[in-house]
Design an enzyme around this catalytic site. Structure first.
Site, PDB file in Angstrom:
ATOM      1  N   SER A  80       0.834  -1.193   0.000  1.00  0.00           N
ATOM      2  CA  SER A  80       0.000   0.000   0.000  1.00  0.00           C
ATOM      3  C   SER A  80       0.879   1.258   0.000  1.00  0.00           C
ATOM      4  O   SER A  80       1.669   1.459  -0.916  1.00  0.00           O
ATOM      5  CB  SER A  80      -0.958  -0.049   1.198  1.00  0.00           C
ATOM      6  OG  SER A  80      -2.030   0.841   1.034  1.00  0.00           O
ATOM      7  N   LEU A  81       0.785   2.107   1.029  1.00  0.00           N
ATOM      8  CA  LEU A  81       1.647   3.293   1.097  1.00  0.00           C
ATOM      9  C   LEU A  81       3.116   2.907   1.016  1.00  0.00           C
ATOM     10  O   LEU A  81       3.915   3.581   0.351  1.00  0.00           O
ATOM     11  CB  LEU A  81       1.376   4.058   2.394  1.00  0.00           C
ATOM     12  CG  LEU A  81       2.342   5.203   2.725  1.00  0.00           C
ATOM     13  CD1 LEU A  81       2.281   6.296   1.672  1.00  0.00           C
ATOM     14  CD2 LEU A  81       2.047   5.763   4.123  1.00  0.00           C
ATOM     15  N   PHE A 142     -10.836   2.175   8.869  1.00  0.00           N
ATOM     16  CA  PHE A 142      -9.910   1.949   7.764  1.00  0.00           C
ATOM     17  C   PHE A 142      -9.494   0.483   7.701  1.00  0.00           C
ATOM     18  O   PHE A 142      -9.371  -0.091   6.619  1.00  0.00           O
ATOM     19  CB  PHE A 142      -8.680   2.850   7.905  1.00  0.00           C
ATOM     20  CG  PHE A 142      -7.815   2.894   6.678  1.00  0.00           C
ATOM     21  CD1 PHE A 142      -8.237   3.575   5.550  1.00  0.00           C
ATOM     22  CD2 PHE A 142      -6.588   2.256   6.647  1.00  0.00           C
ATOM     23  CE1 PHE A 142      -7.447   3.616   4.403  1.00  0.00           C
ATOM     24  CE2 PHE A 142      -5.789   2.291   5.506  1.00  0.00           C
ATOM     25  CZ  PHE A 142      -6.229   2.976   4.386  1.00  0.00           C
ATOM     26  N   LEU A 145     -12.228  -1.403   6.110  1.00  0.00           N
ATOM     27  CA  LEU A 145     -12.250  -1.171   4.667  1.00  0.00           C
ATOM     28  C   LEU A 145     -11.185  -1.998   3.957  1.00  0.00           C
ATOM     29  O   LEU A 145     -11.410  -2.515   2.852  1.00  0.00           O
ATOM     30  CB  LEU A 145     -12.043   0.321   4.390  1.00  0.00           C
ATOM     31  CG  LEU A 145     -12.248   0.809   2.950  1.00  0.00           C
ATOM     32  CD1 LEU A 145     -13.678   0.529   2.482  1.00  0.00           C
ATOM     33  CD2 LEU A 145     -11.946   2.299   2.844  1.00  0.00           C
ATOM     34  N   GLN A 146     -10.035  -2.167   4.591  1.00  0.00           N
ATOM     35  CA  GLN A 146      -8.973  -2.972   3.986  1.00  0.00           C
ATOM     36  C   GLN A 146      -9.360  -4.444   3.872  1.00  0.00           C
ATOM     37  O   GLN A 146      -8.957  -5.135   2.936  1.00  0.00           O
ATOM     38  CB  GLN A 146      -7.693  -2.856   4.819  1.00  0.00           C
ATOM     39  CG  GLN A 146      -7.060  -1.477   4.781  1.00  0.00           C
ATOM     40  CD  GLN A 146      -5.813  -1.405   5.631  1.00  0.00           C
ATOM     41  OE1 GLN A 146      -4.746  -1.830   5.219  1.00  0.00           O
ATOM     42  NE2 GLN A 146      -5.936  -0.880   6.830  1.00  0.00           N
ATOM     43  N   ASP A 206      -9.964  -6.156  -3.834  1.00  0.00           N
ATOM     44  CA  ASP A 206      -9.414  -4.969  -3.179  1.00  0.00           C
ATOM     45  C   ASP A 206     -10.171  -3.725  -3.648  1.00  0.00           C
ATOM     46  O   ASP A 206     -10.219  -3.427  -4.843  1.00  0.00           O
ATOM     47  CB  ASP A 206      -7.930  -4.845  -3.532  1.00  0.00           C
ATOM     48  CG  ASP A 206      -7.189  -3.830  -2.681  1.00  0.00           C
ATOM     49  OD1 ASP A 206      -7.829  -2.978  -2.056  1.00  0.00           O
ATOM     50  OD2 ASP A 206      -5.944  -3.922  -2.648  1.00  0.00           O
ATOM     51  N   HIS A 234      -7.382  -6.232   0.445  1.00  0.00           N
ATOM     52  CA  HIS A 234      -6.204  -5.359   0.459  1.00  0.00           C
ATOM     53  C   HIS A 234      -5.014  -5.952   1.216  1.00  0.00           C
ATOM     54  O   HIS A 234      -3.932  -5.366   1.199  1.00  0.00           O
ATOM     55  CB  HIS A 234      -6.596  -4.016   1.095  1.00  0.00           C
ATOM     56  CG  HIS A 234      -5.605  -2.917   0.898  1.00  0.00           C
ATOM     57  ND1 HIS A 234      -5.210  -2.468  -0.345  1.00  0.00           N
ATOM     58  CD2 HIS A 234      -4.909  -2.168   1.798  1.00  0.00           C
ATOM     59  CE1 HIS A 234      -4.337  -1.484  -0.213  1.00  0.00           C
ATOM     60  NE2 HIS A 234      -4.123  -1.295   1.076  1.00  0.00           N
TER      61      HIS A 234
END
Length: 255
Positions: A80-81, A142, A145-146, A206, A234
């Site tokens: 991810s990031l 969050f 959501l992942q 995802d 994700h």
């Protein structure tokens, strides 16, 4: 700044970079299946976990910290990031990276008129606003959501929740600055310059970095291989741990 990381195993150096709000502990279970084959460095990115900093977070600042901490060629795995940080590092210091693995990551995390395979601007704006009122609740949402859409969603969310504060609570400023990086990052123009071997590990469910983003990367990167984990969202390295580790082992052994 002093970049914190745990080191496990012996052999070729592999640097593991986590996603927003998390820390290097998220990789521990995956890396446990690879410790006999390499030396793994589980990094807390600047502003996360035990890598405290008084500097404002930016992609360039994170790359500077990694470049200083690892002055020798390494393999890099970024989720991810962390994948954006890894790709930016590869673009700036191509001699430092032997290979790159992008896990559920993207060159551009927010939707734009010419880029729909990403989070809507409204979603990121809502997370940024809610951080100020209830940052703990925002992180829990969050995490949900992942995991959303994954066959193992509850187990994934529980694992991420357990590891969220393992290296300490994140600072509110770092969380806000990290979201701004996700909002503003667009590496599409730089991706084609990466000539190193690349492994892409994506889930087909995802919603944060949708599979078309992985397909785009597979086309844009000259030495890329795309692995799609079916029924994963994700966090495929948790929900599909054995398949993830197997693909990573094979990729690293091929270089």
């Amino acid at each position: 700044m002093n970049l914190y990381f745990d080191t496990l195993g012996r052999g070729d150096d592999v640097v593991w970079l986590h996603g927003w709000a998390m820390n290097g502990a998220v990789w521990r279970d995956s890396v446990s299946g690879l410790v006999d084959e390499a030396c793994h460095h589980l990094v807390d990115l600047p502003g996360h976990g035990r890598s405290g900093t008084d500097e404002a977070l930016s992609l360039a600042m994170m790359v500077d910290a990694l470049d200083a901490a690892f002055p020798y060629p390494v393999h890099v795995v970024g989720w991810s990031l962390g994948g954006a940080v890894a790709a930016a590092w590869a673009a700036r210091s191509p001699d430092k990276l032997r290979s790159l693995t992008l896990v559920a990551s993207s060159p551009c995390f927010m939707q734009r008129p010419d880029w729909r395979s990403a989070m809507p601007e409204k979603t990121l704006a809502q997370f940024a606003a809610s951080l100020q009122d209830d940052w703990r609740g925002t992180l829990k949402r969050f995490i949900s959501l992942q995991a959303m859409g994954d066959d193992a969603a509850r187990a994934v969310a529980r694992r991420l929740g357990d590891e969220l504060f393992e290296h300490g609570e994140p600072g509110l400023a770092a969380l806000s600055e990290g979201l701004a990086i996700l909002r503003d990052t667009d590496l599409r123009a730089d991706i084609g310059r990466l000539t190193l071997p690349v492994l892409l590990q994506f889930g087909d469910r995802d919603t944060l970095t949708p599979l078309p983003a992985g397909a785009w990367l597979a086309q844009a990167l000259p030495q890329a291989e795309l692995i799609v984990h079916r029924s994963a969202a994700h966090v495929p390295f948790i929900s599909h741990r054995d398949a993830f580790v197997s693909a990573q082992r094979r990729f690293l052994a091929s270089i």
